[in-house]
Write a protein that holds these residues in place. Structure first.
Motif, PDB file in Angstrom:
ATOM      1  N   THR A 310       0.828  -1.205   0.000  1.00  0.00           N
ATOM      2  CA  THR A 310       0.000   0.000   0.000  1.00  0.00           C
ATOM      3  C   THR A 310       0.862   1.253   0.000  1.00  0.00           C
ATOM      4  O   THR A 310       0.594   2.228  -0.710  1.00  0.00           O
ATOM      5  N   ILE A 311       1.946   1.248   0.806  1.00  0.00           N
ATOM      6  CA  ILE A 311       2.849   2.406   0.856  1.00  0.00           C
ATOM      7  C   ILE A 311       3.634   2.538  -0.444  1.00  0.00           C
ATOM      8  O   ILE A 311       3.893   3.654  -0.925  1.00  0.00           O
ATOM      9  N   GLU A 312       4.021   1.424  -1.070  1.00  0.00           N
ATOM     10  CA  GLU A 312       4.751   1.496  -2.338  1.00  0.00           C
ATOM     11  C   GLU A 312       3.891   2.102  -3.451  1.00  0.00           C
ATOM     12  O   GLU A 312       4.399   2.779  -4.343  1.00  0.00           O
ATOM     13  N   ARG A 313       2.576   1.865  -3.392  1.00  0.00           N
ATOM     14  CA  ARG A 313       1.706   2.454  -4.410  1.00  0.00           C
ATOM     15  C   ARG A 313       1.646   3.976  -4.306  1.00  0.00           C
ATOM     16  O   ARG A 313       1.267   4.657  -5.262  1.00  0.00           O
ATOM     17  N   LEU A 314       2.015   4.514  -3.148  1.00  0.00           N
ATOM     18  CA  LEU A 314       1.997   5.967  -2.982  1.00  0.00           C
ATOM     19  C   LEU A 314       3.118   6.668  -3.745  1.00  0.00           C
ATOM     20  O   LEU A 314       3.140   7.899  -3.805  1.00  0.00           O
ATOM     21  N   THR A 315       4.046   5.918  -4.333  1.00  0.00           N
ATOM     22  CA  THR A 315       5.099   6.553  -5.129  1.00  0.00           C
ATOM     23  C   THR A 315       4.564   7.098  -6.453  1.00  0.00           C
ATOM     24  O   THR A 315       5.129   8.031  -7.012  1.00  0.00           O
ATOM     25  N   TYR A 316       3.466   6.520  -6.964  1.00  0.00           N
ATOM     26  CA  TYR A 316       2.900   7.002  -8.226  1.00  0.00           C
ATOM     27  C   TYR A 316       1.444   7.431  -8.089  1.00  0.00           C
ATOM     28  O   TYR A 316       0.803   7.755  -9.082  1.00  0.00           O
ATOM     29  N   GLN A 317       0.887   7.424  -6.868  1.00  0.00           N
ATOM     30  CA  GLN A 317      -0.454   7.945  -6.635  1.00  0.00           C
ATOM     31  C   GLN A 317      -0.513   8.568  -5.245  1.00  0.00           C
ATOM     32  O   GLN A 317       0.322   8.278  -4.390  1.00  0.00           O
ATOM     33  N   ASP A 318      -1.490   9.435  -5.025  1.00  0.00           N
ATOM     34  CA  ASP A 318      -1.542  10.206  -3.781  1.00  0.00           C
ATOM     35  C   ASP A 318      -2.169   9.444  -2.625  1.00  0.00           C
ATOM     36  O   ASP A 318      -1.952   9.801  -1.463  1.00  0.00           O
ATOM     37  N   SER A 319      -2.980   8.426  -2.914  1.00  0.00           N
ATOM     38  CA  SER A 319      -3.623   7.682  -1.827  1.00  0.00           C
ATOM     39  C   SER A 319      -3.835   6.240  -2.260  1.00  0.00           C
ATOM     40  O   SER A 319      -3.895   5.946  -3.463  1.00  0.00           O
ATOM     41  N   SER A 320      -3.965   5.350  -1.294  1.00  0.00           N
ATOM     42  CA  SER A 320      -4.240   3.934  -1.542  1.00  0.00           C
ATOM     43  C   SER A 320      -4.865   3.358  -0.277  1.00  0.00           C
ATOM     44  O   SER A 320      -4.854   3.986   0.789  1.00  0.00           O
ATOM     45  N   SER A 321      -5.420   2.149  -0.379  1.00  0.00           N
ATOM     46  CA  SER A 321      -6.117   1.543   0.758  1.00  0.00           C
ATOM     47  C   SER A 321      -5.973   0.030   0.709  1.00  0.00           C
ATOM     48  O   SER A 321      -5.638  -0.547  -0.336  1.00  0.00           O
ATOM     49  N   CYS A 322      -6.263  -0.599   1.835  1.00  0.00           N
ATOM     50  CA  CYS A 322      -6.246  -2.058   1.927  1.00  0.00           C
ATOM     51  C   CYS A 322      -6.943  -2.446   3.229  1.00  0.00           C
ATOM     52  O   CYS A 322      -7.294  -1.598   4.063  1.00  0.00           O
ATOM     53  N   GLU A 323      -7.155  -3.723   3.419  1.00  0.00           N
ATOM     54  CA  GLU A 323      -7.706  -4.272   4.651  1.00  0.00           C
ATOM     55  C   GLU A 323      -6.676  -5.208   5.274  1.00  0.00           C
ATOM     56  O   GLU A 323      -6.065  -6.024   4.564  1.00  0.00           O
ATOM     57  N   LEU A 324      -6.489  -5.068   6.589  1.00  0.00           N
ATOM     58  CA  LEU A 324      -5.513  -5.906   7.294  1.00  0.00           C
ATOM     59  C   LEU A 324      -5.988  -6.128   8.730  1.00  0.00           C
ATOM     60  O   LEU A 324      -6.992  -5.551   9.169  1.00  0.00           O
ATOM     61  N   ARG A 325      -5.253  -6.962   9.434  1.00  0.00           N
ATOM     62  CA  ARG A 325      -5.609  -7.306  10.814  1.00  0.00           C
ATOM     63  C   ARG A 325      -4.512  -6.828  11.762  1.00  0.00           C
ATOM     64  O   ARG A 325      -3.320  -6.955  11.451  1.00  0.00           O
ATOM     65  N   LEU A 326      -4.952  -6.266  12.892  1.00  0.00           N
ATOM     66  CA  LEU A 326      -4.027  -5.832  13.931  1.00  0.00           C
ATOM     67  C   LEU A 326      -3.942  -6.911  15.007  1.00  0.00           C
ATOM     68  O   LEU A 326      -4.955  -7.510  15.381  1.00  0.00           O
ATOM     69  N   GLY A 327      -2.736  -7.140  15.477  1.00  0.00           N
ATOM     70  CA  GLY A 327      -2.538  -8.086  16.575  1.00  0.00           C
ATOM     71  C   GLY A 327      -2.166  -7.334  17.837  1.00  0.00           C
ATOM     72  O   GLY A 327      -0.999  -6.932  18.005  1.00  0.00           O
ATOM     73  N   ILE A 328      -3.155  -7.107  18.706  1.00  0.00           N
ATOM     74  CA  ILE A 328      -2.930  -6.347  19.941  1.00  0.00           C
ATOM     75  C   ILE A 328      -3.155  -7.312  21.100  1.00  0.00           C
ATOM     76  O   ILE A 328      -4.296  -7.582  21.508  1.00  0.00           O
ATOM     77  N   GLY A 329      -2.080  -7.868  21.567  1.00  0.00           N
ATOM     78  CA  GLY A 329      -2.181  -8.902  22.604  1.00  0.00           C
ATOM     79  C   GLY A 329      -2.858 -10.131  22.016  1.00  0.00           C
ATOM     80  O   GLY A 329      -2.578 -10.572  20.904  1.00  0.00           O
ATOM     81  N   PRO A 330      -3.805 -10.704  22.728  1.00  0.00           N
ATOM     82  CA  PRO A 330      -4.516 -11.882  22.196  1.00  0.00           C
ATOM     83  C   PRO A 330      -5.627 -11.522  21.209  1.00  0.00           C
ATOM     84  O   PRO A 330      -6.183 -12.403  20.566  1.00  0.00           O
ATOM     85  N   GLU A 331      -5.963 -10.240  21.060  1.00  0.00           N
ATOM     86  CA  GLU A 331      -7.074  -9.830  20.205  1.00  0.00           C
ATOM     87  C   GLU A 331      -6.603  -9.692  18.753  1.00  0.00           C
ATOM     88  O   GLU A 331      -5.445  -9.397  18.466  1.00  0.00           O
ATOM     89  N   ARG A 332      -7.578  -9.919  17.854  1.00  0.00           N
ATOM     90  CA  ARG A 332      -7.364  -9.700  16.423  1.00  0.00           C
ATOM     91  C   ARG A 332      -8.440  -8.731  15.951  1.00  0.00           C
ATOM     92  O   ARG A 332      -9.641  -9.013  16.072  1.00  0.00           O
TER      93      ARG A 332
END
Length: 767
Positions: A310-332
């Motif tokens: 997603t960050i690499e796409r910002l080299t040729y465009q101003d914004s980008s998006s994706c869906e991901l999961r955060l691992g905060i302790g035992p929670e997802r």
């Protein structure tokens, strides 16, 4: 250094440009004047010398022949003293000694040019030299005496005088140019460099809008407008800076109070800024606890590559998006990440702003909704009727596969499509579209009760049912359309009606053929009844002609009565030469649903408006008699019952045509004289009876009797007399017009019927 700063000043450049331009202009004008004076000096000196010679000759002509040398010298002295370019003059010839005026000491030698003039003072070649003395000789006659006038012209002296005059003029011109340049510099200082210097001084000290306003009020013209424009621009810049500062403070406040978790990371991936919601999402004590940490430390290892992409796409465009999961302790935690880039003046990335939204609850609800939707679609797809659900915004909310198959579309293309009554059902090809749309709009507008309408389409007969859908509060939230095919019942009913119509048409045609004795009447009645009963665009006959000039006889009916196709000559010729041979060579009905074939008859058919055509041959007991064809226009199709009808009628029509032809031949044999081949007396009487029943139409009869035919009959045998009558009949027939009617009345008498002829015209023919 000081000289460099002086040269960088705009005022200095303008002054130097004006001075340099004045010098170049003066030098150019001086050079041009010098060359012009050089060119004009020789011409002027030559003209003045020629005029002087002519004047001297005229003055000397005025003296008497016995005038003394003193009088001649006086005349010469006048001109030598007046013309400064003439150094000396003398007169030779005649009875006197040469009379000389001026200094002739340099008048001889190789350094002196010679210029010869004619008796009338015209040059014989040469001119006055500017670099040396010129000896001018001009002979002339005076009272039978031949004299010679000689002049010594000082070319260098004249050139020196010219240069002195030129120097004086150029000096005056340079003085005027200097004065004008000085005046221009003073005006430039007053009107341009002074105001411009004030503006430059204010710009150099970064003055605010008010000093420029004051300077603009003192100045007039363009500099005042320039100062006002600069002051306005500075005010706008100040206001813009103030607004940007306010927006920046508002952005900082929004960043801190944003409902989504927002962080900023540098190019190495470390967190450099975070808001309050981010500390809650990452379970941090405060914002300072997040600064300097790696952003990827909070992301599940298998989803870290998504962040990198997603960050690499910002080299040729101003914004980008994706869906991901955060691992905060035992929670997802399922998150939606929106990334934007902050660039420097060179376009390089300085930092990245990440917005994280918790979508765990929405994803769970979406999965539950998708499961219920699949179950609902499974139930709908197992229904035999086509189902369409339209929401309150007029878009397709749900449908089953039967509807997609009916509309010949994929299920994905229908989802979310705008439901437009005027276009949605076009693929079905509703026959009466205006009535269909009117009734469907009436159903769609009534949200209180369901309604249904049955319509016939190109794909079959369908029953359209519109059922309003309401929520628990009774508010309309959409409409359910159920489309049920009723084609089998309609087809059975339609087939019975078609069979009844065919039987009625066969009965009508059979009744119409009773008592018909001629082919023309037969085909006219058949075309009329078949056109009215079959409902086609056009119907026609093409029959062979065994005698006469025509290859075939044709008749067509297309809604304006039956008529011969003489006006459509291309179609007539194509039927006779191309279509009829094709059909006669086939045993079955020939059908062309598309007239795009590259044939002569197909091109002619398209030109008269036909789009679909079928033909069948008419064959009697012996040979084929012709063809019967039917056609449609305007893109209509020929149905199966049309083909069955002409195939059923073909044998009946062929038999009736053969009977009519035999009847016609028998009648013609009874009304024809066997000897001459002309109509006999009975036929002649029938013709007169027909004309007598036409009131207002004149008719003349000429009777031709062969005299003394009894003697011819005695001299020749019976066959010879018949041959004579045949010859006379051919001669009479050949001398009459085609519109006349020639018959054999009795014995050697012939009758000629002239329809529409007057007595004078009949008398003229008989004479």
């Amino acid at each position: 250094m000081r000289l460099g700063r002086l040269w960088e000043s705009l005022v200095s450049r303008v002054v130097f440009t004006l001075l340099a331009g004045g010098l170049v202009l003066s030098a150019g004008l001086s050079v041009l004047e010098w060359h012009r004076s050089q060119s004009l000096l020789g011409i002027d000196l030559q003209q003045r010398t020629t005029i002087t010679v002519r004047n001297l000759q005229s003055g000397l002509h005025g003296l008497r022949a016995d005038a003394d040398a003193q009088a001649v010298r006086a005349v010469l002295s006048v001109f030598v003293s007046r013309e400064h370019h003439i150094r000396a003059a003398r007169l030779t010839g005649g009875v006197h000694e040469p009379v000389t005026v001026g200094d002739w000491s340099d008048g001889v030698g190789e350094q002196v040019a010679v210029w010869e003039l004619s008796d009338v003072g015209i040059s014989r070649g040469g001119s006055v030299a500017l670099d040396r003395l010129t000896f001018v000789r001009a002979p002339f006659r005076q009272q039978e005496q031949r004299l010679s006038l000689e002049l010594l012209v000082d070319g260098p002296g004249a050139a020196a005088a010219m240069r002195q005059k030129l120097y004086t003029g150029l000096g005056t011109m340079w003085l005027l140019l200097a004065m004008m340049t000085l005046m221009g510099l003073l005006l430039l200082r007053r009107w341009f460099t002074g105001p411009l210097g004030d503006v430059v001084e204010l710009v150099a000290v970064n003055a605010g809008p008010e000093p420029f306003h004051r300077l603009g009020r003192r100045q007039v013209g363009e500099f005042g407008q320039l100062c006002g424009a600069i002051a306005g621009m500075l005010e706008r810049i100040t206001d813009t800076a103030r607004q940007l500062e306010q927006r920046e403070r508002a952005f900082v406040s929004l960043y801190e109070q944003a409902p989504a978790a927002m962080i900023s990371i540098d190019t190495r991936g470390q967190i450099i800024q975070a808001n309050r919601r981010a500390t809650e999402l990452f379970r941090a004590e405060n914002t300072a606890a997040l600064i300097g940490r790696e952003a990827t430390a909070f992301i599940m290892p298998e989803d870290r590559a998504r962040l990198t992409q997603t960050i690499e796409r910002l080299t040729y465009q101003d914004s980008s998006s994706c869906e991901l999961r955060l691992g905060i302790g035992p929670e997802r935690v399922d998150c939606r990440l929106e990334a934007a880039v902050d660039r420097d003046e060179d376009g390089a990335s300085r930092s990245y702003r990440l917005s994280l939204t918790d979508v765990s609850r929405s994803k769970a609800l979406r999965r539950e909704l998708e499961q219920q939707t699949r179950l609902l679609n499974l139930v709908i797809d197992h229904m035999s009727d086509a189902i369409l659900l339209v929401d309150s915004s007029g878009k397709v909310a749900a449908h089953n596969q039967q509807l997609a198959n009916l509309l010949q579309l994929s299920g994905e293309s229908l989802a979310g499509q705008r439901f437009e009554l005027t276009e949605f059902w076009d693929v079905l090809g509703v026959q009466n579209k205006e009535q269909f749309l009117a009734r469907m709009r009436r159903i769609d507008a009534d949200m209180s009760r369901p309604a249904q309408e049955r319509f016939e389409t190109r794909a079959g007969v369908f029953l359209f049912q519109g059922i309003p859908v309401q929520d628990a509060a009774g508010k309309a939230v959409g409409r359910l359309w159920v489309v049920q095919e009723t084609s089998p019942q309609e087809n059975s009913r339609k087939l019975i009606n078609q069979q009844n119509q065919q039987l009625q048409l066969l009965k009508s045609v059979s009744e119409g053929l009773q008592g018909v004795g001629t082919v023309a009447v037969l085909i006219e009645r058949v075309t009329q009844r078949l056109y009215e009963g079959m409902g086609v665009g056009a119907i026609g006959f093409a029959l062979r002609e065994d005698a006469g000039e025509r290859r075939c006889r044709q008749l067509m009916h297309r809604g304006a009565g039956a008529y011969l196709l003489e006006t459509n000559r291309a179609w007539v010729d194509a039927v006779a030469s191309d279509l009829m041979p094709r059909v006669l060579g086939s045993k079955d009905v020939a059908l062309w649903t598309d007239l795009g074939v590259k044939t002569t008859w197909a091109t002619a058919a398209r030109n008269v408006g036909f789009t679909c055509l079928a033909a069948v041959r008419l064959r009697g007991t012996a040979d084929a008699q012709g063809i019967l064809w039917i056609a449609q226009r305007g893109g209509e199709r020929l149905e199966r019952h049309h083909i069955v009808m002409i195939e059923t009628l073909a044998p009946l029509l062929a038999a009736r045509l053969q009977i009519a032809q035999l009847t016609h031949n028998a009648q013609q044999a009874e009304l024809t004289d066997p000897v001459t081949g002309l109509p006999n007396r009975e036929h002649f009487e029938q013709l007169l009876s027909q004309h007598s029943r036409r009131p207002g139409q004149a008719c003349a009869v000429v009777v031709l009797h062969v005299d003394q035919f009894s003697q011819v009959n005695e001299m020749l045998d019976h066959d010879g007399a018949d041959a004579v009558l045949k010859t006379i009949a051919d001669a009479v027939l050949g001398s009459c017009r085609r519109s006349t009617f020639v018959c054999r009345e009795t014995g050697p008498a012939f009758a000629i019927v002239l329809p529409g002829a007057t007595t004078e015209q009949a008398t003229q023919l008989a004479g």
